[in-house]
Design an enzyme around this catalytic site. Structure first.
Site, PDB file in Angstrom:
ATOM      1  N   TYR A 104       0.830  -1.220   0.000  1.00 29.31           N
ATOM      2  CA  TYR A 104       0.000   0.000   0.000  1.00 29.31           C
ATOM      3  C   TYR A 104       0.864   1.271   0.000  1.00 29.31           C
ATOM      4  O   TYR A 104       0.357   2.367  -0.172  1.00 29.31           O
ATOM      5  CB  TYR A 104      -0.955   0.056   1.200  1.00 29.31           C
ATOM      6  CG  TYR A 104      -1.896  -1.120   1.348  1.00 29.31           C
ATOM      7  CD1 TYR A 104      -2.058  -2.045   0.325  1.00 29.31           C
ATOM      8  CD2 TYR A 104      -2.616  -1.314   2.516  1.00 29.31           C
ATOM      9  CE1 TYR A 104      -2.913  -3.137   0.473  1.00 29.31           C
ATOM     10  CE2 TYR A 104      -3.471  -2.392   2.673  1.00 29.31           C
ATOM     11  CZ  TYR A 104      -3.611  -3.306   1.642  1.00 29.31           C
ATOM     12  OH  TYR A 104      -4.442  -4.379   1.813  1.00 29.31           O
ATOM     13  N   HIS A 112       0.825 -11.726   1.793  1.00 35.30           N
ATOM     14  CA  HIS A 112      -0.257 -11.012   1.106  1.00 35.30           C
ATOM     15  C   HIS A 112      -1.017 -11.886   0.104  1.00 35.30           C
ATOM     16  O   HIS A 112      -2.217 -11.679  -0.131  1.00 35.30           O
ATOM     17  CB  HIS A 112       0.321  -9.786   0.390  1.00 35.30           C
ATOM     18  CG  HIS A 112      -0.644  -8.656   0.248  1.00 35.30           C
ATOM     19  ND1 HIS A 112      -0.305  -7.349   0.463  1.00 35.30           N
ATOM     20  CD2 HIS A 112      -1.949  -8.632  -0.093  1.00 35.30           C
ATOM     21  CE1 HIS A 112      -1.365  -6.571   0.247  1.00 35.30           C
ATOM     22  NE2 HIS A 112      -2.379  -7.341  -0.093  1.00 35.30           N
TER      23      HIS A 112
HETATM   24  P1  NAP Z   1     -14.202  -1.641   1.463  1.00 35.83           P
HETATM   25  O1  NAP Z   1     -13.801  -1.306   2.844  1.00 35.83           O
HETATM   26  O2  NAP Z   1     -15.159  -2.748   1.217  1.00 35.83           O
HETATM   27  O3  NAP Z   1     -14.813  -0.368   0.742  1.00 35.83           O
HETATM   28  C1  NAP Z   1     -14.170   0.857   0.722  1.00 35.83           C
HETATM   29  C2  NAP Z   1     -14.959   1.771  -0.224  1.00 35.83           C
HETATM   30  O4  NAP Z   1     -16.258   2.034   0.308  1.00 35.83           O
HETATM   31  C3  NAP Z   1     -14.284   3.089  -0.398  1.00 35.83           C
HETATM   32  O5  NAP Z   1     -14.518   3.505  -1.743  1.00 35.83           O
HETATM   33  C4  NAP Z   1     -15.035   4.020   0.560  1.00 35.83           C
HETATM   34  O6  NAP Z   1     -15.024   5.329   0.064  1.00 35.83           O
HETATM   35  C5  NAP Z   1     -16.418   3.439   0.527  1.00 35.83           C
HETATM   36  N1  NAP Z   1     -17.145   3.546   1.805  1.00 35.83           N
HETATM   37  C6  NAP Z   1     -16.716   3.152   3.026  1.00 35.83           C
HETATM   38  N2  NAP Z   1     -17.685   3.302   3.946  1.00 35.83           N
HETATM   39  C7  NAP Z   1     -18.757   3.807   3.312  1.00 35.83           C
HETATM   40  C8  NAP Z   1     -20.056   4.163   3.717  1.00 35.83           C
HETATM   41  N3  NAP Z   1     -20.442   4.022   4.989  1.00 35.83           N
HETATM   42  N4  NAP Z   1     -20.908   4.656   2.785  1.00 35.83           N
HETATM   43  C9  NAP Z   1     -20.528   4.799   1.487  1.00 35.83           C
HETATM   44  N5  NAP Z   1     -19.300   4.475   1.036  1.00 35.83           N
HETATM   45  C10 NAP Z   1     -18.418   3.976   1.931  1.00 35.83           C
HETATM   46  O7  NAP Z   1     -12.920  -1.961   0.546  1.00 35.83           O
HETATM   47  P2  NAP Z   1     -11.356  -2.105   0.781  1.00 35.83           P
HETATM   48  O8  NAP Z   1     -10.742  -0.811   1.167  1.00 35.83           O
HETATM   49  O9  NAP Z   1     -10.806  -2.768  -0.439  1.00 35.83           O
HETATM   50  O10 NAP Z   1     -11.208  -3.169   1.952  1.00 35.83           O
HETATM   51  C11 NAP Z   1     -10.975  -2.797   3.300  1.00 35.83           C
HETATM   52  C12 NAP Z   1      -9.532  -3.043   3.685  1.00 35.83           C
HETATM   53  O11 NAP Z   1      -9.174  -4.415   3.466  1.00 35.83           O
HETATM   54  C13 NAP Z   1      -8.506  -2.282   2.842  1.00 35.83           C
HETATM   55  O12 NAP Z   1      -8.441  -0.914   3.159  1.00 35.83           O
HETATM   56  C14 NAP Z   1      -7.250  -3.058   3.141  1.00 35.83           C
HETATM   57  O13 NAP Z   1      -6.729  -2.697   4.410  1.00 35.83           O
HETATM   58  C15 NAP Z   1      -7.781  -4.493   3.153  1.00 35.83           C
HETATM   59  N6  NAP Z   1      -7.624  -5.184   1.839  1.00 35.83           N
HETATM   60  C16 NAP Z   1      -6.834  -6.290   1.788  1.00 35.83           C
HETATM   61  C17 NAP Z   1      -6.677  -6.988   0.591  1.00 35.83           C
HETATM   62  C18 NAP Z   1      -5.811  -8.196   0.560  1.00 35.83           C
HETATM   63  O14 NAP Z   1      -5.506  -8.711  -0.530  1.00 35.83           O
HETATM   64  N7  NAP Z   1      -5.372  -8.712   1.695  1.00 35.83           N
HETATM   65  C19 NAP Z   1      -7.332  -6.549  -0.565  1.00 35.83           C
HETATM   66  C20 NAP Z   1      -8.142  -5.417  -0.492  1.00 35.83           C
HETATM   67  C21 NAP Z   1      -8.284  -4.750   0.706  1.00 35.83           C
HETATM   68  P3  NAP Z   1     -14.424   6.582   0.872  1.00 35.83           P
HETATM   69  O15 NAP Z   1     -13.044   6.200   1.335  1.00 35.83           O
HETATM   70  O16 NAP Z   1     -14.426   7.662  -0.149  1.00 35.83           O
HETATM   71  O17 NAP Z   1     -15.375   6.826   2.006  1.00 35.83           O
END
Ligand code: NAP
Length: 288
Positions: free
Chosen positions: A49, A112
């Site tokens: 990241y 990862h």
């Molecule tokens: P997520 O948390 O499912 O979704 C994030 C998205 O939703 C962002 O665009 C955010 O926009 C929006 N959002 C969040 N809360 C909201 C709400 N209450 N209402 C409307 N929109 C909302 O996706 P993610 O970031 O991919 O997953 C979470 C975490 O998992 C990551 O940050 C990372 O730490 C981890 N991850 C790990 C892997 C892996 O391979 N191990 C892969 C992907 C992610 P805004 O920021 O503009 O609010």
């Protein structure tokens, strides 16, 4: 807030804050600080990241300002595929991540992806664990067959497996398999990264209405209630507060089943079986 007990005996907050796709250092530092101020105690970052320094600065500032203590925090980072070559490359990657985070130890280090020589890399993070560089070790994106083989083979079983888990990709059998091995399931993309109209889904919205909650809060609660750790990301303070406000209501059995029935049986975000995705991750292709 509830906690999961890891196979090390350590407690991990069931809800944390993810910082994927916040590449701007100043923004990531402020957002992470705001998340800690909101009450999040688990922060999920990764070498890939490219924001570990920013997370480290936010953690130091939050502790200096008296918002929390290092002991209360649970910091996760991950070794990227290009460092999953040998035991030593993975071990050195852990040290590099800790230097960037400016921390003597992490609470959880994950591989990862199940790519590269991940058995050798895992021995590297086992060594980091034994050397006190991390309180626990685990994996990410290890789908059922891979995880089963892995758990039957390695010396120290992974404490956590972080995979994509949300109503549209519920993976109930995979979650059961993790639990059978004592591996805590952790959901990345718990809000499906906003896909499939998740925030305005009529059924999820109707379920939430009964409790004065949004569709987003319902899906986070649903995962937590089935024993899955969640790490939603938002750069917006109001959203991060609402995403954290899920600990004062419970879904009924019927509602749990209704949410799970949304399962499509596949990801709409990434296909780990796609050779181009694997080539991209191992550095053999520039996109996928
Ligand atoms: P997520 O948390 O499912 O979704 C994030 C998205 O939703 C962002 O665009 C955010 O926009 C929006 N959002 C969040 N809360 C909201 C709400 N209450 N209402 C409307 N929109 C909302 O996706 P993610 O970031 O991919 O997953 C979470 C975490 O998992 C990551 O940050 C990372 O730490 C981890 N991850 C790990 C892997 C892996 O391979 N191990 C892969 C992907 C992610 P805004 O920021 O503009 O609010």
């Amino acid at each position: 807030m509830e906690y999961a007990t890891l196979n090390t005996g350590a407690k991990m907050p069931l809800e944390g804050f993810g910082v994927f796709q916040i590449p701007d250092a100043a923004e990531c530092e402020q957002v992470t600080y705001n998340a800690i101020k909101t009450g999040y105690r688990l922060i999920d970052t990764a070498a890939a990241y490219q924001n570990e320094e920013a997370v480290g600065k936010a953690v130091a500032r939050a502790i200096a300002d008296g918002l929390t203590t290092r002991e209360e925090l649970f910091i996760t980072t991950k070794v990227w595929v290009l460092d999953q070559k040998t035991e030593d490359t993975a071990y050195q990657a852990v040290k590099t991540s800790l230097a960037k985070l400016n921390l003597p130890y992490a609470d959880l280090i994950l591989l990862h992806q199940p790519m590269g020589d991940y058995f050798a890399a895992y021995r590297g993070i086992e060594k980091a664990y034994r050397d006190g560089l991390t309180k626990a070790i685990g994996v990410a994106n290890f789908y059922p067959g891979v995880l089963t083989n892995f758990c039957e083979t390695v010396e120290i079983k992974p404490a956590v497996n972080q995979v994509e888990l949300h109503p549209f990709f519920a993976q109930e059998k995979a979650v059961e398999n993790m639990k059978a091995y004592g591996v805590v399931p952790q959901a990345w993309g718990p809000l499906a990264e906003g896909k499939h109209g998740i925030f305005t889904d009529p059924e999820l919205t109707a379920i939430g209405k009964k409790y004065g909650k949004s569709a987003a809060q319902v899906v986070l609660r649903w995962n937590a209630q089935r024993g899955v750790s969640i790490i939603p990301k938002s750069v917006h303070e109001e959203r991060m507060k609402r995403n954290f406000d899920i600990w004062d209501f419970s879904l009924t059995e019927e509602e749990m089943t209704k949410v799970a029935a949304k399962d499509l049986g596949h990801s709409e975000i990434v296909n780990h079986d796609d050779p181009m995705f694997v080539k991209y991750c191992v550095g053999a292709a520039t996109n996928f």
